[in-house]
Scaffold this motif. Sequence first.
Motif, PDB file in Angstrom:
ATOM      1  N   ASN A  44     -16.528   3.995   9.013  1.00 31.04           N
ATOM      2  CA  ASN A  44     -17.840   4.470   9.458  1.00 31.04           C
ATOM      3  C   ASN A  44     -17.920   4.639  10.966  1.00 31.04           C
ATOM      4  OD1 ASN A  44     -18.941   2.221   7.012  1.00 31.04           O
ATOM      5  ND2 ASN A  44     -19.246   4.435   6.814  1.00 31.04           N
ATOM      6  N   THR A  45     -17.209   3.797  11.708  1.00 29.56           N
ATOM      7  CA  THR A  45     -17.355   3.783  13.163  1.00 29.56           C
ATOM      8  C   THR A  45     -16.289   4.596  13.886  1.00 29.56           C
ATOM      9  OG1 THR A  45     -16.090   1.715  13.313  1.00 29.56           O
ATOM     10  CG2 THR A  45     -18.504   1.552  13.131  1.00 29.56           C
ATOM     11  N   PHE A  46     -15.300   5.122  13.128  1.00 33.62           N
ATOM     12  CA  PHE A  46     -14.290   5.991  13.719  1.00 33.62           C
ATOM     13  C   PHE A  46     -14.118   7.239  12.865  1.00 33.62           C
ATOM     14  CE2 PHE A  46     -10.083   7.810  13.877  1.00 33.62           C
ATOM     15  CZ  PHE A  46      -9.887   7.980  15.239  1.00 33.62           C
ATOM     16  N   ASN A  47     -14.001   8.379  13.546  1.00 30.86           N
ATOM     17  CA  ASN A  47     -13.658   9.638  12.891  1.00 30.86           C
ATOM     18  C   ASN A  47     -12.816  10.431  13.876  1.00 30.86           C
ATOM     19  OD1 ASN A  47     -13.674  12.328  11.767  1.00 30.86           O
ATOM     20  ND2 ASN A  47     -15.505  11.774  10.600  1.00 30.86           N
ATOM     21  N   LYS A  48     -11.681  10.929  13.446  1.00 33.27           N
ATOM     22  CA  LYS A  48     -10.828  11.686  14.370  1.00 33.27           C
ATOM     23  C   LYS A  48     -11.404  13.066  14.680  1.00 33.27           C
ATOM     24  CE  LYS A  48      -7.833  13.455  10.692  1.00 33.27           C
ATOM     25  NZ  LYS A  48      -6.458  13.540  10.164  1.00 33.27           N
ATOM     26  N   PHE A  49     -12.364  13.546  13.883  1.00 33.07           N
ATOM     27  CA  PHE A  49     -13.023  14.835  14.087  1.00 33.07           C
ATOM     28  C   PHE A  49     -12.027  15.962  14.326  1.00 33.07           C
ATOM     29  CE2 PHE A  49     -16.760  12.094  15.208  1.00 33.07           C
ATOM     30  CZ  PHE A  49     -17.492  12.445  14.087  1.00 33.07           C
ATOM     31  N   ASP A  50     -10.998  15.962  13.499  1.00 29.91           N
ATOM     32  CA  ASP A  50     -10.115  17.120  13.452  1.00 29.91           C
ATOM     33  C   ASP A  50     -10.914  18.268  12.835  1.00 29.91           C
ATOM     34  OD1 ASP A  50      -7.645  18.405  13.829  1.00 29.91           O
ATOM     35  OD2 ASP A  50      -7.040  18.013  11.766  1.00 29.91           O
ATOM     36  N   VAL A  53       3.361   7.181  11.894  1.00 32.34           N
ATOM     37  CA  VAL A  53       3.149   5.731  11.855  1.00 32.34           C
ATOM     38  C   VAL A  53       1.783   5.375  12.432  1.00 32.34           C
ATOM     39  CG1 VAL A  53       4.114   3.479  12.472  1.00 32.34           C
ATOM     40  CG2 VAL A  53       5.635   5.473  12.228  1.00 32.34           C
ATOM     41  N   LEU A  54       1.507   5.871  13.643  1.00 29.42           N
ATOM     42  CA  LEU A  54       0.256   5.582  14.341  1.00 29.42           C
ATOM     43  C   LEU A  54      -0.078   6.789  15.195  1.00 29.42           C
ATOM     44  CD1 LEU A  54      -1.897   3.385  14.989  1.00 29.42           C
ATOM     45  CD2 LEU A  54      -0.439   2.684  16.892  1.00 29.42           C
ATOM     46  N   TYR A  55      -1.248   7.383  14.956  1.00 30.78           N
ATOM     47  CA  TYR A  55      -1.582   8.629  15.642  1.00 30.78           C
ATOM     48  C   TYR A  55      -3.083   8.688  15.903  1.00 30.78           C
ATOM     49  CZ  TYR A  55      -3.483  10.724  11.331  1.00 30.78           C
ATOM     50  OH  TYR A  55      -4.255  11.012  10.228  1.00 30.78           O
ATOM     51  N   HIS A  56      -3.574   9.846  16.349  1.00 31.46           N
ATOM     52  CA  HIS A  56      -4.987  10.017  16.684  1.00 31.46           C
ATOM     53  C   HIS A  56      -5.902   9.582  15.531  1.00 31.46           C
ATOM     54  CE1 HIS A  56      -8.629  11.721  18.330  1.00 31.46           C
ATOM     55  NE2 HIS A  56      -8.718  12.594  17.341  1.00 31.46           N
ATOM     56  N   GLY A  57      -5.543   9.879  14.299  1.00 29.44           N
ATOM     57  CA  GLY A  57      -6.335   9.439  13.144  1.00 29.44           C
ATOM     58  C   GLY A  57      -5.969   8.031  12.746  1.00 29.44           C
ATOM     59  N   VAL A 110       0.810  -1.219   0.000  1.00 26.74           N
ATOM     60  CA  VAL A 110       0.000   0.000   0.000  1.00 26.74           C
ATOM     61  C   VAL A 110       0.844   1.270   0.000  1.00 26.74           C
ATOM     62  CG1 VAL A 110      -1.790  -1.212   1.310  1.00 26.74           C
ATOM     63  CG2 VAL A 110      -0.145   0.238   2.522  1.00 26.74           C
ATOM     64  N   ASP A 111       0.183   2.353  -0.346  1.00 28.07           N
ATOM     65  CA  ASP A 111       0.707   3.693  -0.121  1.00 28.07           C
ATOM     66  C   ASP A 111       0.144   4.154   1.218  1.00 28.07           C
ATOM     67  OD1 ASP A 111       0.847   6.732  -0.306  1.00 28.07           O
ATOM     68  OD2 ASP A 111       1.769   6.179  -2.203  1.00 28.07           O
ATOM     69  N   SER A 112       1.019   4.443   2.169  1.00 26.64           N
ATOM     70  CA  SER A 112       0.573   4.755   3.530  1.00 26.64           C
ATOM     71  C   SER A 112      -0.094   6.118   3.591  1.00 26.64           C
ATOM     72  CB  SER A 112       1.746   4.717   4.507  1.00 26.64           C
ATOM     73  OG  SER A 112       1.324   5.105   5.786  1.00 26.64           O
ATOM     74  N   GLU A 113      -1.388   6.143   3.903  1.00 26.12           N
ATOM     75  CA  GLU A 113      -2.144   7.387   3.942  1.00 26.12           C
ATOM     76  C   GLU A 113      -1.995   8.138   5.267  1.00 26.12           C
ATOM     77  OE1 GLU A 113      -4.371   8.585   1.072  1.00 26.12           O
ATOM     78  OE2 GLU A 113      -2.561   7.467   0.546  1.00 26.12           O
ATOM     79  N   THR A 114      -1.246   7.582   6.210  1.00 27.85           N
ATOM     80  CA  THR A 114      -0.941   8.358   7.404  1.00 27.85           C
ATOM     81  C   THR A 114      -0.157   9.605   7.024  1.00 27.85           C
ATOM     82  OG1 THR A 114      -0.890   6.346   8.732  1.00 27.85           O
ATOM     83  CG2 THR A 114       0.165   8.281   9.674  1.00 27.85           C
TER      84      THR A 114
END
Length: 360
Positions: free
Chosen positions: A177-183, A143-147, A49-53
């Motif tokens: 659908n069940t997660f949104n970081k709501f930035d 790598v791994l964050y709030h989003g 994949v292309d990492s979308e983080t």
Amino acid sequence: MNQTLLTTAIVSALATPLTAQAIKYKLSGQVNRAIVFMDDGAQSDVRNVDSETSGTRFRLRGSEDLGNGMMVGFHWELQTSSAASTAQTPDQDGDGTNGITSGAAVRYANVWFSSSWGRLTIGQGDGAGNGATEKDLSGTGHVLYHGRTSHTGGIRWRTSAGGTIACGGAAVCTQGNTFNKFDAFSRYDAIRYDSPALGPVTLAASVGNDALWEVAARLSTAIGGGELGAALFYGEDSGPGNVDSRWGGSASYLFAQGTNVTFAYATNDPDGTGTDSDVWTVKLGHKWGPHAVAALYGESEDATPMFEDQAWGIAYNHALSKVSTELYAAFLHTELDTPASTAAVEDHDVFLVGARVRFD
């Protein structure tokens, strides 16, 4: 936004004498690729994949001194993705696409003017509060964050029998659908004003199309022998986004010896007609030399009404600063509590390894 200040900024920018001199610019960007193992409880697979983080992109940036303390510049940036990580699922074999989703998206296309009064930006770019929930001094933020659904947003929730469920208006419910970081409201066409530094604090405000606006404050300072970064935003979108109000923020503290702690929170009111949504994340990490490791836990409640998404994960990053390259790995485990009217679903597990190479 202070209209007098904005008017002064615009008039000052237009009144500055211009000369026939081309603006110097610089090309930079990055390529970010990862190998992801994903398991939705019914099927598993490995995806390239292309990492979308922090996705693959390139940019042009330039600026020039106009004299009298005035600067003019531009920022144009394009993100290109092949097999975007947000669109991958472990059940794509045989669908005729091999899970490949390619495309390009304009991230920035703006011009700006700056002087002692601050900076005025016109065009496509960050809203005033973009990234306010993403302050992260752990060294693992890309790598791994709030989003946290950057690598899992497309994975479907499966029952023990392997079936799917519906949630909200989606016939097939996914982690997206069940997660949104709501930035805040990300990037859009807008007029944005950034204040000059007020000690360790900067202020920003932006107004976009369709009655979209937001304000934000950011803090960056040394305190207690360590480093503190924090941000807070508030915004409204009474246009097609149907968001009556949204606010949130984050704070990250890096101790002198390398230990760090990060917290993020946001709440979203969907135009006063739905259920308010809340999301929070806490992260604990440590940095030493080129190494960084962190553990994360977070919950998202009512991103889709009546569903609660919970996750924990760990991340590692190794920086090869000499060549602007980072090698990383992460594991994320996600669970979903469903309402009584919906079948229980299996947990999701994702493991990834990757590399981000930057160029300038």
